[in-house]
Design a protein around this motif. Structure first.
Motif, short mmCIF file in Angstrom:
data_model
loop_
_atom_site.label_atom_id
_atom_site.label_comp_id
_atom_site.label_asym_id
_atom_site.label_seq_id
_atom_site.Cartn_x
_atom_site.Cartn_y
_atom_site.Cartn_z
N LYS A 259 0.83 -1.21 0.00
CA LYS A 259 0.00 0.00 0.00
C LYS A 259 0.86 1.26 0.00
O LYS A 259 0.58 2.23 -0.71
N ALA A 260 1.96 1.24 0.79
CA ALA A 260 2.85 2.41 0.82
C ALA A 260 3.52 2.63 -0.52
O ALA A 260 3.64 3.77 -1.01
N LYS A 261 3.98 1.50 -1.16
CA LYS A 261 4.62 1.62 -2.47
C LYS A 261 3.64 2.11 -3.53
O LYS A 261 3.98 2.94 -4.39
N ALA A 262 2.40 1.58 -3.43
CA ALA A 262 1.39 2.06 -4.38
C ALA A 262 1.12 3.53 -4.20
O ALA A 262 0.96 4.30 -5.18
N GLU A 263 1.06 3.95 -2.92
CA GLU A 263 0.84 5.39 -2.66
C GLU A 263 2.01 6.21 -3.16
O GLU A 263 1.84 7.32 -3.72
N ALA A 264 3.26 5.67 -2.97
CA ALA A 264 4.43 6.41 -3.46
C ALA A 264 4.43 6.51 -4.98
O ALA A 264 4.75 7.56 -5.56
N ILE A 265 4.05 5.41 -5.64
CA ILE A 265 4.00 5.44 -7.11
C ILE A 265 2.94 6.43 -7.59
O ILE A 265 3.13 7.17 -8.56
N ARG A 266 1.80 6.40 -6.85
CA ARG A 266 0.76 7.35 -7.25
C ARG A 266 1.22 8.79 -7.09
O ARG A 266 1.01 9.64 -7.97
N ILE A 267 1.90 9.07 -5.96
CA ILE A 267 2.40 10.44 -5.75
C ILE A 267 3.47 10.79 -6.79
O ILE A 267 3.53 11.91 -7.33
N LEU A 268 4.35 9.78 -7.11
CA LEU A 268 5.40 10.02 -8.09
C LEU A 268 4.81 10.29 -9.48
O LEU A 268 5.27 11.18 -10.22
N ALA A 269 3.79 9.48 -9.80
CA ALA A 269 3.15 9.70 -11.10
C ALA A 269 2.50 11.07 -11.17
O ALA A 269 2.54 11.77 -12.20
N SER A 270 1.91 11.48 -10.07
CA SER A 270 1.30 12.81 -10.04
C SER A 270 2.34 13.90 -10.15
O SER A 270 2.14 14.93 -10.80
N ALA A 271 3.49 13.66 -9.50
CA ALA A 271 4.56 14.67 -9.57
C ALA A 271 5.17 14.75 -10.97
O ALA A 271 5.56 15.82 -11.44
N LEU A 272 5.30 13.61 -11.66
CA LEU A 272 5.87 13.61 -13.00
C LEU A 272 5.00 14.35 -14.02
O LEU A 272 5.50 14.86 -15.03
N THR A 273 3.72 14.38 -13.76
CA THR A 273 2.82 15.09 -14.69
C THR A 273 2.88 16.60 -14.51
O THR A 273 2.35 17.35 -15.34
N GLN A 274 3.53 17.02 -13.42
CA GLN A 274 3.63 18.45 -13.20
C GLN A 274 4.78 19.07 -14.02
O GLN A 274 5.51 18.36 -14.71
N HIS A 275 4.96 20.38 -13.87
CA HIS A 275 5.99 21.11 -14.62
C HIS A 275 7.37 20.70 -14.13
O HIS A 275 7.60 20.60 -12.94
N ASN A 276 8.29 20.45 -15.08
CA ASN A 276 9.67 20.03 -14.81
C ASN A 276 9.71 18.68 -14.07
O ASN A 276 10.61 18.42 -13.26
N GLY A 277 8.77 17.83 -14.31
CA GLY A 277 8.79 16.52 -13.69
C GLY A 277 9.91 15.64 -14.22
O GLY A 277 10.50 14.86 -13.48
N ASP A 278 10.21 15.80 -15.54
CA ASP A 278 11.29 14.99 -16.11
C ASP A 278 12.63 15.34 -15.50
O ASP A 278 13.49 14.49 -15.29
N ALA A 279 12.84 16.59 -15.24
CA ALA A 279 14.11 17.00 -14.63
C ALA A 279 14.26 16.41 -13.23
O ALA A 279 15.34 15.98 -12.83
#
Length: 360
Positions: A259-279
């Motif tokens: 559950k923690a890893k899924a939550e981390a992946i979800r947060i990471l995916a949300s962060a990558l969709t933001q501005h300068n996520g690739d950097a």
């Protein structure tokens, strides 16, 4: 002639009256006297005691049995021939020798209890009832002892008494006598037989003691084995419960990690969709790359290195290429490409500086 007959009759009546009065006086003052044979004398009026039967003969022939209480007899014609007691009579049977089934000679005596049930048969059926019953008891005792071994004589004493009583009653029925019970008083055995019996008793006691001791040892061993069995069962049940609890804990931990890893992946995916996520992703990959090189050759002697380990930019570019292929991100416009290129160049400079710091 008539006058003479009248005088004879008067004299006879007068004589009978005098005898009657004399018997009444004797009966009122004391018990009737007995003749030389021990029997009561005919006094015309007689009082028979309770629990006694007086057998009367008239002219030498049985006439009747007097009941307890007042009775009147005819003088000269009636005679009291027998006096029978209806009470229970106790007779001691003399000691006698008898041989058992296993040829052991015993000295045995007893006590006989009997009662006269029919005074007529007891008076005319046998000459001496008590003597006849005593002799019958002795012969019956010898006969019954000959059917039993020595051990059974002591164990079956009650049955022996009952058999003797039955045998006496069958033979004494025609005598008007009933045997109520027979009891053996003493049984004397020879000294040598007594010694062997004592040794047998001691051996039997030792045998019982040995058997009881062995049974106690067996019960103790069974109890100890049963205790060990129950202890093992309880220990296995405790281990089983422990493993179940441990597995449940590990499952809960794995589920929590997932559950923690899924939550981390979800947060990471949300962060990558933001501005300068690739950097930000490039920076994270570069940090992990530097951390991996800092731990080389610490756990083992085998080290796998890329062809150019100092080229951090190429490694990051390869990682980003893999990431882009997995995410299938569309190619942006030229303007965005130039901006991203400038950002990547700035990021490369930062990564190179960071790599030098980590390697040092």
């Amino acid at each position: 002639m008539l006058a003479r007959a009248a005088r004879g009759t008067g004299a006879l009546l007068l004589r009978s009256t005098l005898v009657f009065l004399q018997g009444s006086v004797q009966a009122s003052g004391r018990a009737p006297r007995r003749a030389s044979s021990g029997l009561p004398r005919n006094t015309v009026v007689l009082f028979v005691p309770q629990q006694e039967a007086w057998v009367v003969e008239r002219m030498g022939r049985f006439h009747r049995i007097l009941e307890p209480g007042l009775n009147i007899l005819i003088p000269v014609l009636d005679r009291i021939r027998y006096v029978q007691s209806l009470k229970e009579i106790v007779i001691n049977v003399p000691e006698q020798s008898a041989v058992t089934l296993d040829n052991v000679t015993l000295q045995i005596d007893g006590v006989l209890y009997l009662r006269i049930m029919d005074p007529y048969k007891a008076s005319y059926g046998v000459e001496d009832p008590e003597y006849a019953v005593t002799q019958l008891a002795q012969t019956t005792m010898r006969s019954e002892l000959g059917k039993l071994s020595l051990d059974k004589v002591f164990r079956e004493r009650e049955s022996l008494n009952a058999n003797i009583v039955d045998a006496i009653n069958q033979a004494a029925d025609c005598w008007g006598i009933r045997c109520l019970r027979y009891e053996i008083k003493d049984i004397h055995v020879p000294p040598r037989v007594k010694e062997s019996m004592q040794m047998q008793v001691e051996a039997e006691r030792r045998k019982r003691a040995t058997v009881l001791e062995s049974e106690g040892t067996r019960e103790s061993a069974i109890n100890v084995a049963e205790g060990k069995k129950q202890a093992q069962i309880l220990a296995s049940e405790a281990e089983k419960a422990e493993q179940i609890n441990q597995a449940a804990g590990e499952a809960s931990a794995v589920l929590a990690k997932a559950k923690a890893k899924a939550e981390a992946i979800r947060i990471l995916a949300s962060a990558l969709t933001q501005h300068n996520g690739d950097a930000a992703a490039s920076l994270t990959v570069a940090e992990q790359y530097v951390n991996a090189f800092s731990k080389l050759a610490k756990d083992s002697n085998t080290v796998l290195l890329p062809s150019n380990p100092s080229d951090v930019t190429s490694m990051v570019a390869q990682a980003m290429g893999v990431y882009g292929a997995l995410t299938k991100t569309p190619v942006p416009g030229a303007q965005n490409s130039s901006e991203n290129g400038r950002d990547v160049q700035g990021t490369d400079a930062s990564l190179e500086e960071l790599g030098r710091v980590k390697l040092s």
